[in-house]
Design a protein around this motif. Structure first.
Motif, PDB file in Angstrom:
ATOM      1  N   MET A  82       0.827  -1.200   0.000  1.00 14.96           N
ATOM      2  CA  MET A  82       0.000   0.000   0.000  1.00 14.96           C
ATOM      3  C   MET A  82       0.865   1.255   0.000  1.00 14.96           C
ATOM      4  O   MET A  82       0.635   2.193  -0.780  1.00 14.96           O
ATOM      5  N   SER A  83       1.876   1.274   0.860  1.00 14.93           N
ATOM      6  CA  SER A  83       2.741   2.444   0.988  1.00 14.93           C
ATOM      7  C   SER A  83       3.439   2.750  -0.333  1.00 14.93           C
ATOM      8  O   SER A  83       3.499   3.909  -0.773  1.00 14.93           O
ATOM      9  N   LYS A  84       3.963   1.729  -0.968  1.00 20.70           N
ATOM     10  CA  LYS A  84       4.699   1.920  -2.224  1.00 20.70           C
ATOM     11  C   LYS A  84       3.765   2.345  -3.349  1.00 20.70           C
ATOM     12  O   LYS A  84       4.099   3.229  -4.150  1.00 20.70           O
ATOM     13  N   LEU A  85       2.596   1.721  -3.421  1.00 24.21           N
ATOM     14  CA  LEU A  85       1.657   2.053  -4.488  1.00 24.21           C
ATOM     15  C   LEU A  85       1.065   3.442  -4.304  1.00 24.21           C
ATOM     16  O   LEU A  85       0.875   4.182  -5.285  1.00 24.21           O
ATOM     17  N   MET A  86       0.781   3.821  -3.072  1.00 29.17           N
ATOM     18  CA  MET A  86       0.269   5.170  -2.836  1.00 29.17           C
ATOM     19  C   MET A  86       1.324   6.206  -3.193  1.00 29.17           C
ATOM     20  O   MET A  86       1.029   7.236  -3.810  1.00 29.17           O
ATOM     21  N   HIS A  87       2.563   5.949  -2.823  1.00 30.34           N
ATOM     22  CA  HIS A  87       3.630   6.916  -3.076  1.00 30.34           C
ATOM     23  C   HIS A  87       3.946   7.034  -4.562  1.00 30.34           C
ATOM     24  O   HIS A  87       4.315   8.114  -5.035  1.00 30.34           O
ATOM     25  N   SER A  88       3.816   5.931  -5.291  1.00 25.91           N
ATOM     26  CA  SER A  88       4.151   5.948  -6.722  1.00 25.91           C
ATOM     27  C   SER A  88       2.938   6.208  -7.609  1.00 25.91           C
ATOM     28  O   SER A  88       3.073   6.259  -8.838  1.00 25.91           O
ATOM     29  N   SER A  89       1.765   6.387  -7.006  1.00 33.58           N
ATOM     30  CA  SER A  89       0.555   6.620  -7.799  1.00 33.58           C
ATOM     31  C   SER A  89       0.701   7.865  -8.664  1.00 33.58           C
ATOM     32  O   SER A  89       1.092   8.933  -8.183  1.00 33.58           O
ATOM     33  N   GLU A  90       0.359   7.741  -9.943  1.00 32.05           N
ATOM     34  CA  GLU A  90       0.422   8.885 -10.844  1.00 32.05           C
ATOM     35  C   GLU A  90      -0.869   9.679 -10.833  1.00 32.05           C
ATOM     36  O   GLU A  90      -0.898  10.819 -11.299  1.00 32.05           O
ATOM     37  N   VAL A  91      -1.942   9.087 -10.337  1.00 26.97           N
ATOM     38  CA  VAL A  91      -3.202   9.822 -10.250  1.00 26.97           C
ATOM     39  C   VAL A  91      -3.266  10.550  -8.915  1.00 26.97           C
ATOM     40  O   VAL A  91      -2.644  10.147  -7.934  1.00 26.97           O
ATOM     41  N   VAL A  92      -4.004  11.639  -8.888  1.00 26.76           N
ATOM     42  CA  VAL A  92      -4.193  12.392  -7.652  1.00 26.76           C
ATOM     43  C   VAL A  92      -5.048  11.549  -6.700  1.00 26.76           C
ATOM     44  O   VAL A  92      -6.082  11.009  -7.103  1.00 26.76           O
ATOM     45  N   THR A  93      -4.624  11.412  -5.463  1.00 29.32           N
ATOM     46  CA  THR A  93      -5.382  10.642  -4.475  1.00 29.32           C
ATOM     47  C   THR A  93      -5.955  11.579  -3.421  1.00 29.32           C
ATOM     48  O   THR A  93      -5.237  12.422  -2.875  1.00 29.32           O
TER      49      THR A  93
ATOM     50  N   ALA B  80       2.267  14.229 -15.074  1.00 32.27           N
ATOM     51  CA  ALA B  80       3.657  14.680 -15.056  1.00 32.27           C
ATOM     52  C   ALA B  80       3.904  15.629 -13.891  1.00 32.27           C
ATOM     53  O   ALA B  80       4.951  15.578 -13.239  1.00 32.27           O
ATOM     54  N   THR B  81       2.931  16.488 -13.601  1.00 38.93           N
ATOM     55  CA  THR B  81       3.061  17.419 -12.485  1.00 38.93           C
ATOM     56  C   THR B  81       3.181  16.664 -11.166  1.00 38.93           C
ATOM     57  O   THR B  81       4.015  16.996 -10.313  1.00 38.93           O
ATOM     58  N   LYS B  82       2.373  15.616 -10.994  1.00 42.92           N
ATOM     59  CA  LYS B  82       2.454  14.848  -9.746  1.00 42.92           C
ATOM     60  C   LYS B  82       3.795  14.121  -9.645  1.00 42.92           C
ATOM     61  O   LYS B  82       4.417  14.100  -8.579  1.00 42.92           O
ATOM     62  N   ARG B  83       4.252  13.537 -10.746  1.00 45.06           N
ATOM     63  CA  ARG B  83       5.556  12.865 -10.713  1.00 45.06           C
ATOM     64  C   ARG B  83       6.656  13.839 -10.317  1.00 45.06           C
ATOM     65  O   ARG B  83       7.540  13.507  -9.525  1.00 45.06           O
ATOM     66  N   LEU B  84       6.592  15.049 -10.851  1.00 51.01           N
ATOM     67  CA  LEU B  84       7.614  16.043 -10.533  1.00 51.01           C
ATOM     68  C   LEU B  84       7.516  16.509  -9.083  1.00 51.01           C
ATOM     69  O   LEU B  84       8.540  16.779  -8.438  1.00 51.01           O
TER      70      LEU B  84
ATOM     71  N   ALA C 186      10.693  16.137  -6.668  1.00 47.08           N
ATOM     72  CA  ALA C 186      11.287  17.322  -6.044  1.00 47.08           C
ATOM     73  C   ALA C 186      11.609  17.098  -4.573  1.00 47.08           C
ATOM     74  O   ALA C 186      12.468  17.782  -4.001  1.00 47.08           O
ATOM     75  N   GLN C 187      10.932  16.132  -3.941  1.00 44.00           N
ATOM     76  CA  GLN C 187      11.170  15.861  -2.527  1.00 44.00           C
ATOM     77  C   GLN C 187      12.512  15.178  -2.276  1.00 44.00           C
ATOM     78  O   GLN C 187      13.010  15.178  -1.151  1.00 44.00           O
ATOM     79  N   ARG C 188      13.089  14.584  -3.309  1.00 45.30           N
ATOM     80  CA  ARG C 188      14.296  13.793  -3.087  1.00 45.30           C
ATOM     81  C   ARG C 188      15.451  14.144  -4.020  1.00 45.30           C
ATOM     82  O   ARG C 188      16.476  13.471  -4.014  1.00 45.30           O
ATOM     83  N   GLN C 189      15.306  15.197  -4.822  1.00 45.86           N
ATOM     84  CA  GLN C 189      16.341  15.517  -5.792  1.00 45.86           C
ATOM     85  C   GLN C 189      16.872  16.934  -5.581  1.00 45.86           C
ATOM     86  O   GLN C 189      16.129  17.829  -5.177  1.00 45.86           O
ATOM     87  N   GLU C 190      18.144  17.124  -5.863  1.00 38.78           N
ATOM     88  CA  GLU C 190      18.748  18.453  -5.791  1.00 38.78           C
ATOM     89  C   GLU C 190      18.211  19.325  -6.925  1.00 38.78           C
ATOM     90  O   GLU C 190      17.810  18.822  -7.977  1.00 38.78           O
ATOM     91  N   LEU C 191      18.252  20.635  -6.725  1.00 35.24           N
ATOM     92  CA  LEU C 191      17.629  21.557  -7.672  1.00 35.24           C
ATOM     93  C   LEU C 191      18.208  21.434  -9.075  1.00 35.24           C
ATOM     94  O   LEU C 191      17.455  21.402 -10.064  1.00 35.24           O
ATOM     95  N   GLU C 192      19.525  21.378  -9.208  1.00 31.36           N
ATOM     96  CA  GLU C 192      20.128  21.326 -10.545  1.00 31.36           C
ATOM     97  C   GLU C 192      19.652  20.100 -11.318  1.00 31.36           C
ATOM     98  O   GLU C 192      19.304  20.188 -12.502  1.00 31.36           O
ATOM     99  N   ASP C 193      19.638  18.950 -10.650  1.00 30.06           N
ATOM    100  CA  ASP C 193      19.177  17.725 -11.303  1.00 30.06           C
ATOM    101  C   ASP C 193      17.687  17.813 -11.630  1.00 30.06           C
ATOM    102  O   ASP C 193      17.241  17.378 -12.684  1.00 30.06           O
ATOM    103  N   PHE C 194      16.942  18.396 -10.705  1.00 34.37           N
ATOM    104  CA  PHE C 194      15.499  18.520 -10.895  1.00 34.37           C
ATOM    105  C   PHE C 194      15.174  19.430 -12.084  1.00 34.37           C
ATOM    106  O   PHE C 194      14.280  19.134 -12.879  1.00 34.37           O
ATOM    107  N   LEU C 195      15.908  20.510 -12.215  1.00 37.49           N
ATOM    108  CA  LEU C 195      15.669  21.426 -13.332  1.00 37.49           C
ATOM    109  C   LEU C 195      15.936  20.753 -14.673  1.00 37.49           C
ATOM    110  O   LEU C 195      15.231  21.011 -15.656  1.00 37.49           O
ATOM    111  N   ASP C 196      16.929  19.882 -14.731  1.00 39.42           N
ATOM    112  CA  ASP C 196      17.191  19.139 -15.964  1.00 39.42           C
ATOM    113  C   ASP C 196      15.999  18.274 -16.344  1.00 39.42           C
ATOM    114  O   ASP C 196      15.588  18.212 -17.515  1.00 39.42           O
TER     115      ASP C 196
END
Length: 271
Positions: A100-111, A220-224, A228-238
């Motif tokens: 449940m935890s993994k599927l909720m966290h990786s869900s691409e749809v808004v929950t 795509a917005t939800k994935r980003l 953003a919670q786990r990536q540095e800004l420079e990598d995220f901007l790429d």
């Protein structure tokens, strides 16, 4: 279209662009373990991710509780996922509630959790894993594992502090106390607090709004947001540059531009 999952202890209602999953085991306060609810939830999340016409999933409960989490009787009897040696129980967690935890966290749809009543233990953690939480006067939250001499085995400590900060999450986790809807709203757990009569209506208003947006861009917005919670800004901007370049080449982007310039309402098709 992926086949709609066959559910045991929950019902799935399809609307235009979104779906409503309702737990139907009020007799055990919609416990996640010892029922088919956990499997129903996981199957629905997998289906929603694969179904491009679905942009949002509302999760709610029938009866007085949203979910009481783990089945305490099974814990006492050491049956179900709580039976066996320590290593066997650990595997049960990994293959059970942590799905449940993994599927909720990786869900691409808004929950959206429409919290109709008490949500405690893993039931509360499920709410914490959702993108949005809407409550009513019957809503109660509790990170109550400590009261039973256990910890949030579903990863709840990871999710909760990201919602309300370390200090508030620590206080709730160390005390195991139950908080009411008003306090939940004040500390940011609830996005909105409405009457029980209008709870689902309010949740659906949010879901319908998100479902009216370009489907690819919404996912795509939800994935980003998660990235953003786990990536540095420079990598995220790429990554943002690459995703944005793809968005500029979608037909829905052109439809949105045409509608904006011509002052019309666009009809997005997900292409």
């Amino acid at each position: 279209m992926p086949a709609i999952p066959s559910l045991t202890d929950a019902t799935l209602t399809l609307k235009s662009g979104y779906a409503i999953l309702r737990f139907e085991r009020d007799d055990v306060r919609n416990a996640l373990t010892g029922t088919g609810i956990l499997d129903d939830l996981c199957a629905t999340l997998e289906w929603a991710n694969a179904e491009n016409s679905i942009s949002c999933l509302i999760i709610t409960g029938a009866g007085k509780a949203f979910s009481s989490g783990g089945n305490v009787k099974e814990m006492q009897e050491r049956t179900g996922m709580f039976g066996g040696s320590p290593s066997e129980i650990a595997q049960n967690y990994r293959r059970g509630i942590q799905r449940m935890s993994k599927l909720m966290h990786s869900s691409e749809v808004v929950t959206i959790a429409a919290v109709n009543g008490a949500a405690v233990g893993a039931g509360f953690d499920l709410c914490s894993m959702s993108d949005l939480r809407i409550g009513c006067e019957h809503t109660r939250f509790g990170e109550t594992f400590i009261n039973l001499g256990i910890i949030p085995g579903d990863g709840g400590a990871w999710f909760l502090q990201r919602l309300v900060g370390y200090q508030r999450a620590a206080e709730m986790s160390f005390s195991g106390r139950i908080i009411d809807a008003q306090e939940a709203k004040e500390i940011g757990l609830l996005l909105d607090l409405v009457s029980s009569e209008t709870l689902l209506e309010k949740a659906e208003s949010y879901a319908a709004l998100y479902a009216s947006k370009p489907p690819q861009a919404l996912r795509a917005t939800k994935r980003l947001m998660k990235l953003a919670q786990r990536q540095e800004l420079e990598d995220f901007l790429d990554v943002c540059a690459d995703v944005q370049s793809q968005c500029h080449h979608t037909q829905d982007h052109q439809r949105a531009l045409d509608a904006f310039l011509n002052k019309t309402t666009p009809e997005f098709k997900g292409d």
